[in-house]
Design an enzyme around this catalytic site. Sequence first.
Site: not given
Ligand SMILES: Nc1ccn([C@H]2C[C@H](O)[C@@H](COP(=O)(O)OP(=O)(O)OP(=O)(O)O)O2)c(=O)n1
Length: 195
Positions: A105-107, A109, A132-133, A166
């Site tokens: 979110r911009s706020s 960021g 979330l990373e 997926y």
């Molecule tokens: N910030 C994020 C991004 C994605 N996901 C979830 C939703 C995605 O559908 C799933 C898999 O994401 P990716 O395909 O980017 O991950 P990988 O390629 O590492 O996993 P896989 O091998 O299972 O596809 O993870 C998540 O929880 N948090």
Amino acid sequence: MILSDADIERRLREGDLVVEPLDDPDIQIQPASVDLRLGHEFLEFQHANIPCIHPNSEDEVADYVEETTIDEDGEYILHPGDFVLGTTHERVEIPDDLIAHVEGRSSLGRLAIVVHATAGLCDPGYEGQITLELSNLGTAPVALTPGMRISQLTFTELKTPAERPYGSERGSKYQGQRGPQASKIQGDREFGGDQ
Ligand SMILES: Nc1ccn([C@H]2C[C@H](O)[C@@H](COP(=O)(O)OP(=O)(O)OP(=O)(O)O)O2)c(=O)n1
């Protein structure tokens, strides 16, 4: 095509797109996105115990992280340079003809808080909470409170629905995840392998 608020509301009503709980749609549904809230659990890397992560080794990354849970009215202080895994409060179900992008979110960021370091894609067919990373690129500590709107999801319609969404195949490592999940890169399928 990116879904607008009206498209998102229609898909939510039809029930194949799920974002729940959506406690206050008037606030959470934005012109072309849905705001998601921060959950209570965080996974921190135990820096002192990690010599080096080798993504291709058998080491479980989960062994290097520790879970912290913040109380209802507590806060998580994200210090400059820190990296921690959080989770959305909401779980989502993405239909086979959409992909969702996790955006900041911009706020936040503007406070130098980043919600996804690199990975921001939710695949067609994905079901679960979103990890979330979280990182702080700024110079001041920032207090994050569970329940705050931390990220937003946008939805893009595919030209044709995914044939292998997926979760339908082995290797969908994060399908059904609840709470923040550490990397499961050791579960990667190798080319020609049967993992
Ligand atoms: N910030 C994020 C991004 C994605 N996901 C979830 C939703 C995605 O559908 C799933 C898999 O994401 P990716 O395909 O980017 O991950 P990988 O390629 O590492 O996993 P896989 O091998 O299972 O596809 O993870 C998540 O929880 N948090």
